[in-house]
Write a protein that holds these residues in place. Structure first.
Motif, PDB file in Angstrom:
ATOM      1  N   ARG A  36       0.838  -1.199   0.000  1.00 44.08           N
ATOM      2  CA  ARG A  36       0.000   0.000   0.000  1.00 44.08           C
ATOM      3  C   ARG A  36       0.875   1.252   0.000  1.00 44.08           C
ATOM      4  N   VAL A  37       0.745   2.050  -1.039  1.00 48.69           N
ATOM      5  CA  VAL A  37       1.488   3.298  -1.084  1.00 48.69           C
ATOM      6  C   VAL A  37       0.517   4.469  -0.990  1.00 48.69           C
ATOM      7  N   THR A  38      -0.362   4.569  -1.994  1.00 50.68           N
ATOM      8  CA  THR A  38      -1.317   5.664  -1.998  1.00 50.68           C
ATOM      9  C   THR A  38      -2.691   5.208  -1.523  1.00 50.68           C
ATOM     10  N   GLY A  39      -2.941   3.910  -1.534  1.00 51.00           N
ATOM     11  CA  GLY A  39      -4.270   3.409  -1.205  1.00 51.00           C
ATOM     12  C   GLY A  39      -5.143   3.302  -2.443  1.00 51.00           C
ATOM     13  N   PHE A  40      -4.746   3.983  -3.525  1.00 51.19           N
ATOM     14  CA  PHE A  40      -5.462   3.827  -4.790  1.00 51.19           C
ATOM     15  C   PHE A  40      -4.887   2.590  -5.477  1.00 51.19           C
ATOM     16  N   LEU A  41      -5.691   1.531  -5.576  1.00 47.25           N
ATOM     17  CA  LEU A  41      -5.131   0.276  -6.084  1.00 47.25           C
ATOM     18  C   LEU A  41      -4.646   0.408  -7.515  1.00 47.25           C
ATOM     19  N   THR A  42      -5.352   1.204  -8.338  1.00 45.63           N
ATOM     20  CA  THR A  42      -4.907   1.339  -9.725  1.00 45.63           C
ATOM     21  C   THR A  42      -3.520   1.977  -9.782  1.00 45.63           C
TER      22      THR A  42
ATOM     23  N   PHE B  35      -3.035  -4.749 -11.951  1.00 48.08           N
ATOM     24  CA  PHE B  35      -3.702  -3.518 -12.373  1.00 48.08           C
ATOM     25  C   PHE B  35      -4.981  -3.856 -13.143  1.00 48.08           C
ATOM     26  N   ALA B  36      -4.863  -4.788 -14.081  1.00 44.61           N
ATOM     27  CA  ALA B  36      -6.036  -5.194 -14.855  1.00 44.61           C
ATOM     28  C   ALA B  36      -7.085  -5.802 -13.947  1.00 44.61           C
TER      29      ALA B  36
END
Lengths: 328, 277
Positions: free
Chosen positions: A166-172, A184-185
């Motif tokens: 987890r870096v930004t929390g935005f998984l994409t 990512f896909a």
């Protein structure tokens, strides 16, 4: 101005949260706690003080970026929100994109073929999409495209096979940072159904509104002139009629994005999406005051930010305002 | 009136809307007569007939404790319609009055009222209702209060915008010159000119109140079991996907039909009356 509204929201939400019947400290500790324990917690939360004092303390903490502790997760509310917010933002962002890239062209199409069959089809489509709550669309989409035709995953944000730091929390974003394109896909595939369910009614509204504005623009003399010059219809629609029609649409799209923030509560519940809205429902059901106030405040702030962005875009799109000639 | 009837008759979609809404109203009013199992609206258990797919005695199948889904949907319509009527009956007069005051009286009234409206409108509607219900017991009455609290500002803003435009019209000046009271000018002179927009919005909103109410009960914050409610039925049914699909599909369809009906009428009214936008 916006700050004033945000302050008003904080007063409103705080007032709502404090009319709660019963002692929140008692609710948090459960029936087995002793009266001393309840009193101690109540004192720690300033619940024994008068409401204005409570608000003053709360506002002071807020200024320091402290929304208090959640009695449900027993962690600072800001930490909870930081954990759950990215998942919701990701979903809302995709839904808002869908709303714009599908809604506006549909509206243009309906206006160009006004009174003919594409117009009627789009009219019925838009009326239908706004006629069911997003959770009904969520259930329908899930049944059709996850169970009946197993194209998309049923629930969650990412298959368990992947573990992404987890870096930004935005998984994409995190999957791309980790350089894992398969993940990512996978994350994107998980987002499709919830985002479509969330955006459907917005698509309908955006289409209807764009149609109405386009038709109004079409009645202006300069459009008639360009038609008289024999410009291609497609070019008139795209270049001359669309841009002035976009400005009023934008304002409503801002409001629709606000509706997305609310409807995310419903869609996240259906798809088991671990976002802020699901957290919101949990804390509401548990009468977790600090967390309720914090969640609603963050959502209201998001809404105000969206509206400020819309205002800026309106100025950029409208040369009359941009060049300071006149107000709209 | 004649013109309205003509437009209505020439617009098949509006007619469809009238048809759907009458169906829903009839279903709710005559639930006692139509429902094959009226007693199933309460806490009944029939383990012989549980989880029956649609067909046979059970038009839309039965739920996990054997209650007839069709009967429950008919009774759920009563709650939905009651909600729409009560919410609009309270929210519209309040919102309209405040809008007239803010628009006509101006000055401090305008500033204060519109700022309060802004505050209410800057919380997404569903979230506001949720936070109100979050601190109160989830009952039908509290649900109505919560939805009403989020609804009035829309009417305030609508009427305010119209009133500001109408204020400078000749007929308003004429009334003022003849010494009419403020109340007379607001309610007798300006209000009739707001009516088309208000009526159109009310029709559309009847559908949206049903939609929001079902959303609240979907999240478990509305009418509580065993009273049937469309939203909680979908929530309950969604747990049994995909095998008992009828449990969530039919209540969902029931919401769609009712709201679609109101939307079609509202859309037609907008063409006839001009209405908002």
């Amino acid at each position: 101005m916006s700050l004033l509204v945000l302050w008003g929201v904080s007063v409103l939400i705080f007032a709502i949260a404090r009319v709660i019947p019963g002692n929140p400290a008692r609710v948090a500790l459960g029936p087995n706690a002793t009266q001393d324990q309840v009193d101690a917690l109540a004192a720690a939360l300033y619940l024994d003080r008068n409401i204005l004092v409570q608000y003053a303390f709360w506002l002071r903490d807020l200024m320091r970026g402290d929304l208090g502790r959640s009695l449900y997760t027993n962690r600072p509310v800001t930490q909870d929100i930081a954990e759950f917010l990215p998942a919701t933002l990701e979903l809302i962002f995709l839904a808002a994109m869908l709303m714009i890239v599908a809604g506006l062209p549909l509206g243009i199409l309906a206006a160009r073929f006004r009174g003919r069959w594409p117009d009627h089809v789009i009219r019925v489509f838009s009326l239908l999409t706004v006629s069911a709550p997003s959770f009904v669309w969520a259930v329908a989409l899930m049944l059709a495209f996850a169970y009946f035709l197993p194209i998309f995953p049923i629930a969650g944000r990412l298959s368990e096979a992947y573990s992404i730091p987890r870096v930004t929390g935005f998984l994409t974003i995190d999957t791309l940072l980790a350089g894992n394109l398969h993940a990512f896909a996978n994350a994107l595939r998980h987002m499709v159904l919830p985002a479509v369910a969330l955006s459907l009614s917005g698509i309908g509204q955006a289409a209807r509104l764009t149609r109405a504005n386009m038709i109004e623009t079409y009645e202006k003399p300069y459009i008639e002139m360009s038609q008289a010059y024999g410009f291609p219809e497609g070019r008139i629609a795209r270049t001359y009629a669309f841009r002035p029609s976009l400005i009023p649409s934008l304002t409503i799209i801002g409001l629709d994005i606000a509706a997305l923030l609310g409807n995310a509560f419903l869609v996240e519940a259906v798809f088991g999406w671990p976002g802020l809205s699901r957290y919101g429902v949990q804390v509401i059901l548990r009468k977790d005051l600090n967390a309720i106030v914090g969640t609603v405040l963050v959502i209201a702030a998001l809404f105000l930010i969206v509206n400020i962005i819309v205002d800026i875009l309106t100025v950029l799109l409208n040369p009359r305002i941009r060049l300071g000639e006149a107000r709209p | 009136m004649k013109r309205a009837a003509f437009i209505l008759a020439s617009n098949p979609l509006t007619l469809l809307g009238v048809l759907l809404v009458s169906l829903v109203v009839m279903a709710a009013a005559l639930a006692d007569v139509i429902a094959p199992f009226p007693e199933h609206r309460g806490a009944v258990v029939d383990f012989v007939n549980f989880n029956k797919p649609p067909g046979g005695d059970f038009l839309m199948g039965t739920d996990v404790v054997g209650r007839d889904l069709f009967s429950r949907i008919l009774y759920a319509y009563r709650i939905s319609l009651l909600m729409a009527v009560v919410v609009l009956a309270i929210a519209v007069p309040i919102g309209v009055t405040l809008g007239l005051m803010a628009g006509y009286m101006g000055g401090r009234w305008e500033y204060g009222l519109m700022r309060v409206t802004d505050v209410f409108l800057s919380i997404p509607p569903l979230v506001l209702a949720l936070s109100i219900l979050g601190v109160m017991k989830p009952t039908l009455l509290n649900g109505m209060i919560a939805v009403t609290a989020m609804w009035w500002p829309w009417y305030t803003r609508l009427v305010y915008n119209i009133t500001r435009g109408e204020k400078a019209e000749g007929y308003v000046l004429a009334a003022e010159v003849t010494g009419a009271s403020r109340a007379h000018v607001m309610f007798r002179e300006i209000l009739p000119n707001c009516m088309p927009a208000i009526v159109t919005k009310m029709t559309l909103d009847a559908g949206f109140v049903i939609l929001i109410a079902s959303s609240l009960s979907f999240l478990g914050l509305g009418v509580q079991a065993p009273t049937p409610d469309l939203g909680s039925m979908v929530a309950e049914g969604a747990r049994y996907l995909p095998d008992q699909w009828w449990l969530s599909v039919f209540p969902g369809l029931a919401i769609l039909i009712a709201v679609f009906g109101f939307n079609l009428i509202g859309d037609g009214l907008r063409d006839i009356l001009g209405g908002d936008r």
